[in-house]
Design a protein around this motif. Structure first.
Motif, mmCIF file in Angstrom:
data_model
loop_
_atom_site.group_PDB
_atom_site.id
_atom_site.type_symbol
_atom_site.label_atom_id
_atom_site.label_comp_id
_atom_site.label_asym_id
_atom_site.label_seq_id
_atom_site.Cartn_x
_atom_site.Cartn_y
_atom_site.Cartn_z
ATOM 1 N N ALA A 128 0.839 -1.331 0.022
ATOM 2 C CA ALA A 128 0.081 0.070 -0.127
ATOM 3 C C ALA A 128 0.749 1.226 -0.161
ATOM 4 C CB ALA A 128 -0.793 0.000 1.207
ATOM 5 N N GLY A 129 0.334 2.259 -0.804
ATOM 6 C CA GLY A 129 0.942 3.622 -0.652
ATOM 7 C C GLY A 129 0.109 4.726 -0.457
ATOM 8 N N SER A 130 0.628 5.773 0.055
ATOM 9 C CA SER A 130 -0.076 6.976 0.097
ATOM 10 C C SER A 130 -1.200 6.698 0.897
ATOM 11 C CB SER A 130 -0.560 7.785 -1.164
ATOM 12 O OG SER A 130 -1.236 6.763 -1.972
ATOM 13 N N ASP A 131 -2.411 7.071 0.480
ATOM 14 C CA ASP A 131 -3.719 6.940 1.367
ATOM 15 C C ASP A 131 -4.371 5.415 1.670
ATOM 16 O OD1 ASP A 131 -4.590 6.770 -1.031
ATOM 17 O OD2 ASP A 131 -6.297 8.380 -0.853
ATOM 18 N N ALA A 132 -3.642 4.514 1.179
ATOM 19 C CA ALA A 132 -4.238 3.419 1.388
ATOM 20 C C ALA A 132 -3.546 2.387 2.408
ATOM 21 C CB ALA A 132 -3.734 2.437 0.193
ATOM 22 N N ALA A 133 -4.439 1.888 3.202
ATOM 23 C CA ALA A 133 -3.840 0.971 4.178
ATOM 24 C C ALA A 133 -3.395 -0.205 3.971
ATOM 25 C CB ALA A 133 -5.132 0.627 5.295
ATOM 26 N N ARG A 134 -3.683 -0.979 2.862
ATOM 27 C CA ARG A 134 -3.186 -1.856 2.251
ATOM 28 C C ARG A 134 -3.339 -2.207 0.870
ATOM 29 N NH1 ARG A 134 -6.292 -7.198 3.210
ATOM 30 N NH2 ARG A 134 -8.366 -6.775 3.880
ATOM 31 N N ALA A 135 -2.905 -3.208 0.147
ATOM 32 C CA ALA A 135 -3.411 -3.292 -0.992
ATOM 33 C C ALA A 135 -3.134 -4.849 -1.477
ATOM 34 C CB ALA A 135 -2.259 -2.459 -2.345
ATOM 35 N N PHE A 136 -4.072 -5.482 -2.355
ATOM 36 C CA PHE A 136 -4.050 -6.798 -2.819
ATOM 37 C C PHE A 136 -4.800 -6.927 -4.161
ATOM 38 C CE2 PHE A 136 -7.119 -5.176 0.567
ATOM 39 C CZ PHE A 136 -8.241 -5.077 -0.391
ATOM 40 N N TRP A 137 -4.341 -8.261 -4.729
ATOM 41 C CA TRP A 137 -4.862 -8.687 -5.781
ATOM 42 C C TRP A 137 -6.142 -9.505 -5.334
ATOM 43 C CZ3 TRP A 137 -3.288 -7.086 -10.112
ATOM 44 C CH2 TRP A 137 -1.967 -6.422 -10.547
ATOM 45 N N VAL A 138 -7.236 -9.281 -6.363
ATOM 46 C CA VAL A 138 -8.638 -9.895 -6.112
ATOM 47 C C VAL A 138 -9.117 -10.416 -7.202
ATOM 48 C CG1 VAL A 138 -10.817 -9.482 -5.093
ATOM 49 C CG2 VAL A 138 -9.037 -8.297 -4.049
ATOM 50 N N PRO A 139 -9.597 -11.640 -7.267
ATOM 51 C CA PRO A 139 -10.263 -12.247 -8.559
ATOM 52 C C PRO A 139 -11.346 -11.051 -9.100
ATOM 53 C CG PRO A 139 -9.659 -14.117 -6.997
ATOM 54 C CD PRO A 139 -9.382 -12.787 -6.337
ATOM 55 N N VAL A 140 -11.680 -10.872 -10.078
ATOM 56 C CA VAL A 140 -12.291 -10.020 -10.775
ATOM 57 C C VAL A 140 -13.905 -10.277 -10.301
ATOM 58 C CG1 VAL A 140 -11.044 -8.897 -12.633
ATOM 59 C CG2 VAL A 140 -12.550 -10.971 -12.958
ATOM 60 N N ASP A 141 -14.082 -11.390 -10.036
ATOM 61 C CA ASP A 141 -15.554 -11.913 -9.583
ATOM 62 C C ASP A 141 -15.868 -11.629 -8.136
ATOM 63 O OD1 ASP A 141 -14.103 -13.903 -9.039
ATOM 64 O OD2 ASP A 141 -15.258 -15.337 -9.888
ATOM 65 N N GLU A 142 -14.909 -11.137 -7.592
ATOM 66 C CA GLU A 142 -14.817 -11.169 -5.907
ATOM 67 C C GLU A 142 -14.840 -9.534 -5.949
ATOM 68 O OE1 GLU A 142 -12.385 -13.524 -3.965
ATOM 69 O OE2 GLU A 142 -12.922 -15.308 -4.804
ATOM 70 N N ALA A 143 -14.383 -8.692 -6.919
ATOM 71 C CA ALA A 143 -14.277 -7.202 -6.677
ATOM 72 C C ALA A 143 -15.868 -6.623 -6.777
ATOM 73 C CB ALA A 143 -13.230 -6.826 -7.473
ATOM 74 N N LYS A 144 -16.296 -6.326 -5.613
ATOM 75 C CA LYS A 144 -17.727 -5.943 -5.616
ATOM 76 C C LYS A 144 -17.831 -4.595 -4.650
ATOM 77 C CE LYS A 144 -19.524 -10.173 -7.260
ATOM 78 N NZ LYS A 144 -20.714 -11.099 -7.026
ATOM 79 N N ASP A 145 -18.531 -3.986 -4.452
ATOM 80 C CA ASP A 145 -19.126 -2.832 -3.322
ATOM 81 C C ASP A 145 -17.833 -2.146 -3.323
ATOM 82 O OD1 ASP A 145 -21.465 -3.985 -3.200
ATOM 83 O OD2 ASP A 145 -20.766 -5.608 -1.997
ATOM 84 N N LEU A 146 -17.320 -1.427 -4.431
ATOM 85 C CA LEU A 146 -16.056 -0.613 -4.192
ATOM 86 C C LEU A 146 -16.444 0.586 -3.909
ATOM 87 C CD1 LEU A 146 -14.083 -2.102 -7.301
ATOM 88 C CD2 LEU A 146 -14.091 -2.795 -4.853
ATOM 89 N N ALA A 147 -15.360 1.698 -3.628
ATOM 90 C CA ALA A 147 -15.710 2.930 -2.974
ATOM 91 C C ALA A 147 -16.097 3.810 -4.419
ATOM 92 C CB ALA A 147 -14.544 3.485 -2.358
ATOM 93 N N PHE A 148 -16.541 5.168 -4.296
ATOM 94 C CA PHE A 148 -16.830 6.026 -5.182
ATOM 95 C C PHE A 148 -17.572 5.463 -6.118
ATOM 96 C CE2 PHE A 148 -12.552 7.127 -3.350
ATOM 97 C CZ PHE A 148 -13.188 8.296 -2.927
ATOM 98 N N ASP A 149 -17.372 5.466 -7.520
ATOM 99 C CA ASP A 149 -17.839 4.751 -8.747
ATOM 100 C C ASP A 149 -17.213 3.889 -9.307
ATOM 101 O OD1 ASP A 149 -16.029 6.704 -9.817
ATOM 102 O OD2 ASP A 149 -17.666 7.566 -11.080
ATOM 103 N N HIS A 150 -16.129 2.999 -8.316
ATOM 104 C CA HIS A 150 -15.138 2.262 -8.882
ATOM 105 C C HIS A 150 -15.718 0.888 -9.437
ATOM 106 C CE1 HIS A 150 -11.557 4.263 -6.848
ATOM 107 N NE2 HIS A 150 -12.276 4.978 -7.546
#
Length: 255
Positions: A128-150
């Motif tokens: 993680a960098g700057s304003d992120a607490a952590r970073a990770f790779w996620v399978p795309v079918d599990e990447a849901k309910d993201l912030a903003f309009d992501h």
């Protein structure tokens, strides 16, 4: 009024504040699954929520900002020069996706985001960098309910990636410099989310002029034990695929 007079009379408080950010849909294949780079936001707004990596544009071009954000979140900060990524980022395919500017997309102020799509055959475990607490790779079918309009940005990025595999040789951006037809088929299967017939795929790839070219070498990786070695290929010089490799239709799936 001439330009000098305008600048002398200009008061920025007379205009609404607008900021520009970049967001990056970074895709790679991990353990045979198409995965996207996400961060957990460490600050408000949306603290604790998952989001695409991104941030405000500094004194830099939009592409430089996208590469900087990608480098920071993959632990490769400092390996991005003024024009292009170096080191592990030198094989990243980066293209502008779309601009997002709905008035309420960011609760802080009016923020217009220019989204980028990035593909890479492999990237390290993120940090993680700057304003992120952590970073990770996620399978795309599990990447849901993201912030903003992501969620919308990710959906648009996935559709762009899936479509481009039909008519461009972009799939080779997910492989190493040399690859087998079977490894290329695994890329298509992961991105499209479809199992593909090995023989049909092999014939289609070799029927497209300039898509791939033989290295003249073979490899035992991915082959049957004791079976023939697989031929190695590299990306050809084609920029468009003709005929295109179309995604399986519903009719194809039920045959």
């Amino acid at each position: 009024m001439d330009e000098a007079g305008f600048l002398a009379a200009y008061d920025p408080r007379d205009y609404p504040a607008v900021a520009v950010t970049v967001d990056v849909v970074a895709l790679t294949i991990r353990d045979g699954r198409l995965s996207v780079l996400l961060v957990e936001r460490g600050t408000s707004p949306f603290a604790g929520h998952r989001a695409l990596p991104g941030g405000f544009v500094r004194e830099e071009t939009l592409e430089q900002a996208a590469l900087r954000e990608l480098a920071e979140e993959t632990g490769l900060a400092g390996q991005v020069d003024a024009s292009r990524a170096e080191g592990d980022l030198d094989r990243v395919h980066l293209e502008q996706l779309q601009t997002y500017g709905q008035p309420q997309r960011d609760p802080r102020m009016r923020v217009v985001s220019v989204a980028y799509l990035a593909f890479a055959p492999s990237l390290p475990e993120p940090t993680a960098g700057s304003d992120a607490a952590r970073a990770f790779w996620v399978p795309v079918d599990e990447a849901k309910d993201l912030a903003f309009d992501h969620d919308e940005i990710l959906a648009d990025g996935l559709e762009r990636a899936r479509a481009k595999l039909e008519y461009t040789p972009l799939a080779t951006a997910f492989t190493g410099p040399e690859f087998t037809i079977g490894e290329l088929r695994q890329v298509y299967a992961a991105v499209w989310g479809e199992d593909l017939h090995a023989g049909n795929f092999h014939r289609k790839v070799l029927s497209v002029p300039g898509f791939v070219e033989s290295t003249g070498a073979t490899t035992a990786r991915g082959g049957e034990r004791g079976g023939p070695k697989a031929k190695l290929y590299r990306a050809g010089d084609a920029r468009l695929l003709h005929p295109a490799l179309l995604r399986p239709t519903r009719e194809d799936r039920v045959r």
